[in-house]
Enzyme design. Structure first.
Site, short mmCIF file in Angstrom:
data_model
loop_
_atom_site.label_atom_id
_atom_site.label_comp_id
_atom_site.label_asym_id
_atom_site.label_seq_id
_atom_site.Cartn_x
_atom_site.Cartn_y
_atom_site.Cartn_z
N ARG A 1 0.79 -1.33 -0.11
CA ARG A 1 -0.15 0.08 -0.08
C ARG A 1 1.01 1.24 -0.08
O ARG A 1 1.91 1.17 0.48
CB ARG A 1 -1.09 -0.19 1.43
CG ARG A 1 -2.25 -1.05 1.24
CD ARG A 1 -2.89 -0.86 2.57
NE ARG A 1 -2.12 -0.98 3.83
CZ ARG A 1 -1.79 0.04 4.29
NH1 ARG A 1 -2.15 1.15 3.93
NH2 ARG A 1 -1.05 0.03 5.65
N LYS B 1 -8.64 -2.58 1.13
CA LYS B 1 -8.21 -1.89 2.24
C LYS B 1 -9.04 -0.38 2.11
O LYS B 1 -9.72 0.17 2.92
CB LYS B 1 -7.12 -1.44 2.59
CG LYS B 1 -6.28 -2.66 3.02
CD LYS B 1 -6.71 -3.20 4.14
CE LYS B 1 -6.05 -4.40 4.99
NZ LYS B 1 -6.48 -5.22 6.05
N HIS C 1 -10.21 -4.92 12.38
CA HIS C 1 -9.33 -5.64 11.88
C HIS C 1 -8.71 -6.90 12.77
O HIS C 1 -7.93 -6.60 13.70
CB HIS C 1 -8.03 -4.54 11.75
CG HIS C 1 -7.19 -5.19 10.80
ND1 HIS C 1 -5.70 -4.72 11.00
CD2 HIS C 1 -6.96 -5.81 9.91
CE1 HIS C 1 -4.80 -5.07 10.00
NE2 HIS C 1 -5.72 -6.07 9.35
N SER D 1 1.01 -7.33 11.76
CA SER D 1 1.59 -8.25 11.04
C SER D 1 2.62 -8.96 11.79
O SER D 1 3.08 -8.30 12.54
CB SER D 1 2.20 -7.56 9.74
OG SER D 1 2.70 -8.29 9.07
N LYS E 1 -1.77 -13.75 13.77
CA LYS E 1 -3.19 -13.74 13.74
C LYS E 1 -3.84 -14.63 12.79
O LYS E 1 -4.67 -15.48 13.01
CB LYS E 1 -3.69 -12.29 12.96
CG LYS E 1 -5.01 -12.06 12.91
CD LYS E 1 -5.39 -10.50 12.76
CE LYS E 1 -4.54 -9.89 11.81
NZ LYS E 1 -5.25 -10.00 10.43
N THR E 2 -3.27 -14.89 11.50
CA THR E 2 -3.72 -15.94 10.71
C THR E 2 -3.52 -17.49 11.07
O THR E 2 -4.26 -18.23 11.08
CB THR E 2 -3.16 -15.80 9.34
OG1 THR E 2 -3.54 -14.24 8.69
CG2 THR E 2 -3.69 -16.64 8.24
N ASP F 1 -9.43 -11.57 8.37
CA ASP F 1 -8.73 -10.10 8.32
C ASP F 1 -9.64 -9.25 8.61
O ASP F 1 -9.36 -8.14 9.66
CB ASP F 1 -8.29 -9.82 7.08
CG ASP F 1 -7.19 -8.64 7.16
OD1 ASP F 1 -6.58 -8.57 7.92
OD2 ASP F 1 -7.30 -7.84 6.29
N ARG G 1 2.11 -12.21 -1.55
CA ARG G 1 0.65 -12.39 -1.17
C ARG G 1 0.09 -13.54 -1.81
O ARG G 1 0.29 -13.60 -3.22
CB ARG G 1 -0.23 -11.28 -1.14
CG ARG G 1 0.41 -10.10 -0.33
CD ARG G 1 -0.65 -9.97 1.01
NE ARG G 1 -0.01 -9.02 1.95
CZ ARG G 1 -0.48 -8.70 3.21
NH1 ARG G 1 -1.69 -9.60 3.44
NH2 ARG G 1 -0.22 -7.82 3.85
#
Length: 534
Positions: A63, A204, A223, A241, A245-246, A260, A325
């Site tokens: 981004r 996003k 988030h 990040s 989390k994932t 997410d 990604r």
């Protein structure tokens, strides 16, 4: 073109409202195989060995937050938390760029996808993505919720993303910061994207819109990832990040709601998305078997992943970017929810990777402490990740997602605390970072220990545990967890040099306090009292 776009279902609304009604080739709601054909024939992508689609996004592999602006209008001026994250831009600049984008796109083939953001029918947003890139069409198909034919027939876009990735702005003439621009206009309900092909801007951008709209309806925008067990007990996982989390939400024994972005309404938790956008750096079948398997599936997009001579992905090669990604529909994950919905969460987990090695591996927070840590959004970078970093660097991102939160962080924190109290949710702070010392001296928390602690907490087995209060950070720390060595639970006990621990802990506590000063004017006395003590 081989595709007859007139045969494809269209929304009730054409492109007249954008000024793009005269384009010769408008490809409406193409299927993934058709978008594959278009992306490959136009040179946007190539196939991998296993027929996933590999795309290189060029100069921008992430981004561009400094080039993202919100149009400052009377209708929203007093709501937005203006600053370095939510930067204002005038209506004049937007209108000038809008004309430039529309004039540019009027000569281009366009790919249109009509979709939903939000699995909850009461709170979803009708989204349209219009782009000159077929790849954006497939990405949008993967990441948003796909309507049925019946739903598509009555679909009217409530927010439109207009992407011209190959159009560059002229900062001197156009009033932008650089040649790249992401401009969100809440009155016109349009997001303009130009000068960048990176598809994360599409995702996003709409996430930020949801984060503005939903809290006004009393719906918490988060988030986070989320899952539930076979009894319907739901857990949500916040984390920046690299915090896990994932990894921790993708439990094969749980149903994955989403990885997410979620909302928390009066009816429970719901996924915003219809897909996943996972990092692939160092991805392996041993470490992340379910995510790895998706990279072998047709329909998955691999972004900026290096391929070998056999077109096999090399996930360890970061020569293009560390932000490699993959994008895929959520149903590519075997245990994914078919509804994207869950009950009110019984457990909320804040994940942090504390490279200072001073936070407990698991601790329980009061509602006020939950607000404090939610607003703080702490994790840490390790030494060596960036030039000049020789010791861990604290990173704070309000609400664990500051770049996507248009309102003041306390608005989200107060709404979260309200829902925690109403639904009696337990809140846990879990440190997936270092123990026994900071980065360079200690070692990473063992994943099997973290999983065990989480499993015990989510099962309710810590409800009657004995807790002690951390003398600096104030949270309640269990003295024993079945299957985890007791000396791991109290971080000071894992350090050989106890005085060194005290110094580091006080240093991190002071970082929390200094960071929180920016929020003090909006914070209550109870919230301020939840700060660490130095």
């Amino acid at each position: 073109m081989s595709v007859d776009y007139n045969l494809h279902p269209k929304s009730k609304v054409g492109l007249e409202y954008l000024g793009l009604e005269n384009n010769k080739n408008v490809f409406w709601n193409l299927t993934p195989p058709e978008l594959y054909e278009q992306a490959i024939s136009r040179g946007e992508a190539i196939l991998t060995k296993d027929h996933a689609l590999r795309v290189l996004t060029g100069k921008f592999t992430g981004r561009s937050p400094k080039d993202k602006f919100i149009v400052d209008q009377p209708s929203i001026h007093d709501d937005i938390d203006w600053g370095d994250v939510n930067q204002p831009v005038s209506e004049e600049v937007f209108d000038r760029m809008y004309d430039k984008v529309i004039n540019y796109l009027s000569e281009k083939d366009l790919f249109v996808k009509d979709l939903f953001c939000g699995a909850d029918e009461k709170n979803r947003l009708n989204v349209r993505v219009v782009s000159e890139a077929a790849y954006h069409g497939l990405f949008s198909h993967n990441m948003f919720i796909r309507p049925t034919k019946e739903e598509l027939a009555v679909h009217e876009p409530e927010f439109t993303v207009v992407a011209a990735p190959h159009l560059k702005a002229d900062p001197e003439k156009d009033g932008t910061r650089t040649s790249t621009f992401i401009l969100c206009n809440f009155d016109k309900k349009i997001i303009l994207i130009g000068g960048t092909l990176y598809s994360g801007e599409v995702k996003k951008g709409i996430f930020s819109v949801m984060n503005y709209l939903l809290p006004k309806k009393g719906v918490m925008a988060m988030h986070c990832s989320a899952n539930h067990d076979e009894d319907g007990k739901t857990a949500v996982f916040f984390g920046l990040s690299g915090t896990g989390k994932t990894t921790l939400s993708a439990d094969p024994d749980k149903t994955l709601i989403g990885d997410d972005e979620h909302g928390w309404s009066d009816d429970g938790v719901f996924n915003f998305e219809g897909g996943c956008y996972a990092k692939t750096i160092n991805l392996s079948p041993e470490g992340e078997p379910m995510i790895y398997a998706t990279t072998k599936m047709p329909g998955t997009i691999l972004e900026n992943v290096v391929l070998d001579e056999n077109r096999e992905p090399d996930f360890d090669d970061v020569s293009l970017t560390q932000n490699t990604r993959c994008s895929y529909p959520i149903n590519f994950i075997p245990n994914a929810s078919s509804t994207g919905k869950g009950n009110h969460p019984e457990n909320i987990i804040f994940l942090t990777c504390d490279a200072f090695g001073v936070l407990p591996p698991i601790s329980k927070l009061t509602p006020e402490q939950a607000m404090y840590h939610f607003i703080s959004g702490y994790t840490a970078k390790v030494a060596g990740t960036e030039r000049g970093i020789t010791e861990p660097q604290a990173t704070f991102s309000a609400c664990f997602g500051a770049p996507f939160m248009p309102l003041h962080p306390t608005r989200y924190a107060e709404l979260l605390a309200e829902k925690i109290k109403k639904h009696d949710s337990d809140v846990w702070l879990v440190n997936t970072g270092w123990t026994g010392g900071p980065d360079g001296i200690g070692h990473r928390m063992k994943l099997k220990h973290t999983r065990r602690m989480l499993s015990e907490a989510l099962a309710g087995n810590l409800d009657n545990a004995e807790f002690v209060t951390d003398p600096i950070f104030g949270m309640a720390v269990p003295t024993s967890v079945n299957g985890v060595p007791s000396d791991v639970l109290i971080p000071r006990n894992t350090w050989d040099d106890k005085n060194a621990y005290d110094v580091k802990a006080k240093k991190l506590a002071d970082m929390f306090i200094q960071n929180f000063k920016q929020f003090e004017d909006e914070a209550s006395e109870e919230l301020l009292a939840a700060a660490p003590s130095v």
